[in-house]
Design a protein around this motif. Structure first.
Motif, mmCIF file in Angstrom:
data_model
loop_
_atom_site.group_PDB
_atom_site.id
_atom_site.type_symbol
_atom_site.label_atom_id
_atom_site.label_comp_id
_atom_site.label_asym_id
_atom_site.label_seq_id
_atom_site.Cartn_x
_atom_site.Cartn_y
_atom_site.Cartn_z
ATOM 1 N N MET A 1 0.848 -1.191 0.000
ATOM 2 C CA MET A 1 0.000 0.000 0.000
ATOM 3 C C MET A 1 0.885 1.242 0.000
ATOM 4 S SD MET A 1 -2.926 -1.221 2.727
ATOM 5 C CE MET A 1 -4.182 -0.084 2.165
ATOM 6 N N ALA A 2 0.390 2.315 -0.608
ATOM 7 C CA ALA A 2 1.246 3.498 -0.742
ATOM 8 C C ALA A 2 0.410 4.733 -1.044
ATOM 9 C CB ALA A 2 2.268 3.285 -1.858
ATOM 10 N N MET A 3 0.970 5.882 -0.673
ATOM 11 C CA MET A 3 0.442 7.170 -1.108
ATOM 12 C C MET A 3 1.252 7.601 -2.319
ATOM 13 S SD MET A 3 -2.122 7.989 0.788
ATOM 14 C CE MET A 3 -2.330 9.703 0.273
ATOM 15 N N ARG A 4 0.563 8.096 -3.339
ATOM 16 C CA ARG A 4 1.214 8.486 -4.580
ATOM 17 C C ARG A 4 0.979 9.973 -4.827
ATOM 18 N NH1 ARG A 4 2.627 3.983 -7.620
ATOM 19 N NH2 ARG A 4 1.941 2.034 -6.650
ATOM 20 N N VAL A 5 2.068 10.702 -4.995
ATOM 21 C CA VAL A 5 1.996 12.134 -5.263
ATOM 22 C C VAL A 5 2.292 12.335 -6.738
ATOM 23 C CG1 VAL A 5 2.845 14.421 -4.648
ATOM 24 C CG2 VAL A 5 2.844 12.597 -2.926
ATOM 25 N N ARG A 6 1.278 12.731 -7.510
ATOM 26 C CA ARG A 6 1.475 12.960 -8.930
ATOM 27 C C ARG A 6 2.357 14.201 -9.114
ATOM 28 N NH1 ARG A 6 -3.116 10.347 -11.209
ATOM 29 N NH2 ARG A 6 -2.914 8.211 -10.460
ATOM 30 N N LEU A 7 3.477 14.017 -9.794
ATOM 31 C CA LEU A 7 4.457 15.097 -9.925
ATOM 32 C C LEU A 7 5.126 14.993 -11.287
ATOM 33 C CD1 LEU A 7 5.542 17.349 -7.938
ATOM 34 C CD2 LEU A 7 7.490 15.866 -7.558
ATOM 35 N N ASP A 8 4.562 15.645 -12.267
ATOM 36 C CA ASP A 8 5.158 15.607 -13.600
ATOM 37 C C ASP A 8 6.286 16.635 -13.697
ATOM 38 O OD1 ASP A 8 3.920 18.077 -13.872
ATOM 39 O OD2 ASP A 8 2.289 17.317 -15.122
ATOM 40 N N ALA A 9 6.887 16.718 -14.859
ATOM 41 C CA ALA A 9 8.055 17.602 -15.026
ATOM 42 C C ALA A 9 7.702 19.060 -14.738
ATOM 43 C CB ALA A 9 8.617 17.455 -16.438
ATOM 44 N N TRP A 204 11.005 7.483 -6.499
ATOM 45 C CA TRP A 204 10.612 8.402 -7.567
ATOM 46 C C TRP A 204 10.514 7.612 -8.851
ATOM 47 C CZ3 TRP A 204 8.751 12.729 -9.326
ATOM 48 C CH2 TRP A 204 9.181 13.274 -10.540
ATOM 49 N N THR A 205 9.362 7.658 -9.522
ATOM 50 C CA THR A 205 9.166 6.874 -10.738
ATOM 51 C C THR A 205 9.373 7.689 -11.998
ATOM 52 O OG1 THR A 205 6.794 7.359 -10.942
ATOM 53 C CG2 THR A 205 7.431 5.513 -9.501
ATOM 54 N N GLY A 206 9.538 8.990 -11.868
ATOM 55 C CA GLY A 206 9.630 9.868 -13.018
ATOM 56 C C GLY A 206 8.349 10.643 -13.248
ATOM 57 N N THR A 207 7.236 10.111 -12.745
ATOM 58 C CA THR A 207 5.946 10.815 -12.867
ATOM 59 C C THR A 207 5.258 11.008 -11.525
ATOM 60 O OG1 THR A 207 4.773 8.727 -13.266
ATOM 61 C CG2 THR A 207 5.548 9.956 -15.204
ATOM 62 N N GLU A 208 5.728 10.311 -10.514
ATOM 63 C CA GLU A 208 5.116 10.446 -9.202
ATOM 64 C C GLU A 208 6.086 10.018 -8.108
ATOM 65 O OE1 GLU A 208 1.642 8.006 -9.413
ATOM 66 O OE2 GLU A 208 2.763 6.141 -9.246
ATOM 67 N N LEU A 209 5.836 10.562 -6.908
ATOM 68 C CA LEU A 209 6.534 10.116 -5.709
ATOM 69 C C LEU A 209 5.674 9.050 -5.053
ATOM 70 C CD1 LEU A 209 7.671 13.506 -4.121
ATOM 71 C CD2 LEU A 209 9.119 11.836 -5.264
ATOM 72 N N VAL A 210 6.282 7.927 -4.686
ATOM 73 C CA VAL A 210 5.551 6.820 -4.061
ATOM 74 C C VAL A 210 6.070 6.649 -2.639
ATOM 75 C CG1 VAL A 210 4.955 4.385 -4.197
ATOM 76 C CG2 VAL A 210 5.315 5.695 -6.309
ATOM 77 N N LEU A 211 5.161 6.801 -1.663
ATOM 78 C CA LEU A 211 5.525 6.671 -0.257
ATOM 79 C C LEU A 211 4.791 5.471 0.311
ATOM 80 C CD1 LEU A 211 4.872 10.020 -0.851
ATOM 81 C CD2 LEU A 211 6.187 10.098 1.254
ATOM 82 N N GLU A 212 5.528 4.444 0.717
ATOM 83 C CA GLU A 212 4.914 3.239 1.272
ATOM 84 C C GLU A 212 4.273 3.571 2.616
ATOM 85 O OE1 GLU A 212 7.715 0.054 1.466
ATOM 86 O OE2 GLU A 212 8.499 0.461 -0.541
ATOM 87 N N ARG A 213 2.985 3.204 2.770
ATOM 88 C CA ARG A 213 2.235 3.482 3.981
ATOM 89 C C ARG A 213 1.299 2.317 4.298
ATOM 90 N NH1 ARG A 213 5.693 6.627 4.213
ATOM 91 N NH2 ARG A 213 5.621 8.852 4.680
ATOM 92 N N ALA A 214 0.615 2.410 5.430
ATOM 93 C CA ALA A 214 -0.345 1.376 5.809
ATOM 94 C C ALA A 214 -1.705 1.616 5.158
ATOM 95 C CB ALA A 214 -0.491 1.334 7.327
ATOM 96 N N TYR A 215 -1.794 2.585 4.283
ATOM 97 C CA TYR A 215 -3.032 2.925 3.596
ATOM 98 C C TYR A 215 -2.668 3.442 2.211
ATOM 99 C CZ TYR A 215 -1.280 7.093 5.911
ATOM 100 O OH TYR A 215 -0.452 8.069 6.399
ATOM 101 N N SER A 216 -3.662 3.606 1.361
ATOM 102 C CA SER A 216 -3.397 4.001 -0.021
ATOM 103 C C SER A 216 -4.184 5.250 -0.389
ATOM 104 C CB SER A 216 -3.776 2.866 -0.988
ATOM 105 O OG SER A 216 -2.956 1.733 -0.775
ATOM 106 N N GLY A 217 -3.646 6.004 -1.323
ATOM 107 C CA GLY A 217 -4.335 7.191 -1.800
ATOM 108 C C GLY A 217 -3.515 7.887 -2.863
#
Length: 367
Positions: A1-9, A204-217
């Motif tokens: 599970m993870a929180m994803r921060v959409r972050l384009d160029a 960092w995937t190139g399009t978003e930051l992925v933070l592993e958490r106990a919940y998703s969003g």
């Protein structure tokens, strides 16, 4: 599970770094006297002596040591050059309904918001994640969210002023050095080199930051980028504060915090020297005098010490009239510098205390 921060160029190009005195306070509260950093343990010990029990109990109820969530209103999105009194004023001005919502998120028995519950696997999992209402918080929360915001703001300002303020110039030096280092790395190796080593459980995937958490969003409103904030009291994975429509903030552990711990290990000399200077000119003026290693403006000193510009200006005026500092204007900027007398006072105190410490050490028997 993870929180994803959409972050384009485009969004990344608007991202920036900042500092937060409020986050330093939260790190002290979260880990109490068990913090791995010596300077943070020392701050918590001072807080226990300096704060009224009710204020410390409220802050520790809001920032638990055994739960991952602390209300975001305690750490408003940092603004460049903002002092702790200014941050406290913004905390106090948080709308009551916003505070109530943030308390609802993590306190068992309060309102359940469907979109928050949906971040967890099930209703049972969400209830397990929530925590009981602490008595110190319940007492204030009976009067509503605005009362909680006011009481928390006053307590945080008191803790900062009585505990962190004397060390804030050194803390700012560590934070500024971390930001400069990451800016240099970015210039040499690109954004990925900076993001990849901010902390564990983040990528960092190139399009978003992925933070592993106990919940998703998904955080999809980072159109103005992300604010990266180093803190000397942060421990563990990157933390984030993300409430629409505010700029998402990621807090991470600053490099170089060991220098603050080294200072504690030689406190027999250093703090005694500072104590002598403080006894002569007062806490605030002693801190300003020792901070003026290089000429600085009122705004720069406010940023480095955490005091408001009005407070800094008032005490600089006293030092100016005493002949311990002078000032020079260049264009619209007025900078202050220590005079020879001010430098002699700041350095001779340290020299005298070091000599005394050496003398005492020489008289100790060898065992």
């Amino acid at each position: 599970m993870a929180m994803r921060v959409r972050l384009d160029a485009r969004a990344w190009s608007r991202s920036r770094f900042g500092t937060s005195p409020a986050m330093e306070v939260l790190g002290v509260l979260r880990h109490r006297g068990r913090h791995p950093a010596a300077h943070a343990r020392a701050w918590h010990a001072r807080a226990r002596r300096a704060l009224p029990p009710g204020q410390l109990a409220l802050l520790e109820a809001l920032v638990p040591s055994d739960h991952s969530y602390a209300p975001d209103f305690l750490t408003p999105v940092p603004r460049h050059g903002e002092s702790m009194p200014e941050v406290a004023a913004r905390i106090a001005a948080t709308p009551g309904e916003e505070v109530d919502y943030q308390l609802d998120v993590a306190i068992r028995g309060r309102r359940v918001w469907p979109h928050v519950r949906a971040l967890h696997g099930s209703e049972a999992a969400y209830e397990r994640w929530r925590r009981p209402m602490p008595p110190a918080l319940a007492k204030v929360a009976r009067d509503g969210g605005a009362a909680v915001a006011n009481a928390a703001a006053e307590a945080m300002a008191t803790l900062f002023e009585s505990v962190l303020a004397p060390d804030w110039p050194r803390v700012r030096a560590v934070l500024d050095a971390d930001i400069r280092d990451r800016a240099d790395r970015m210039a040499a190796h690109g954004a990925a080199a900076v993001l990849d080593d901010l902390g564990e459980r983040m990528r960092w995937t190139g399009t978003e930051l992925v933070l592993e958490r106990a919940y998703s969003g998904i955080i999809d409103w980072a159109d103005e980028g992300v604010l990266f904030v180093p803190a000397t009291t942060h421990v563990g994975p990157v933390l984030f504060a993300a409430e629409r429509p505010h700029t998402p903030v990621l807090f991470y552990r600053a490099r170089g915090t060991g220098a603050l711990g080294e200072r504690n290990r030689v406190a027999g000399v250093v703090s005694a020297a500072e104590s002598a200077l403080t006894g002569l000119v007062g806490v605030t003026r002693a801190a300003l005098l020792t901070t003026l290693d290089v000429p600085s403006s009122t705004v720069e000193l406010s940023r480095r010490t955490g005091w408001s510009s009005a407070t800094v200006s008032y005490h600089l005026g006293i030092l100016l009239r005493a002949g311990l500092v002078d000032r020079h204007r260049r264009g619209r900027v007025v900078r202050y510098a220590r005079t020879d007398l001010g430098t002699a006072l700041a350095t001779s105190s340290a020299g005298e205390q070091a000599t005394a410490a050496s003398s005492r050490a020489a008289r100790r028997p060898v065992v």
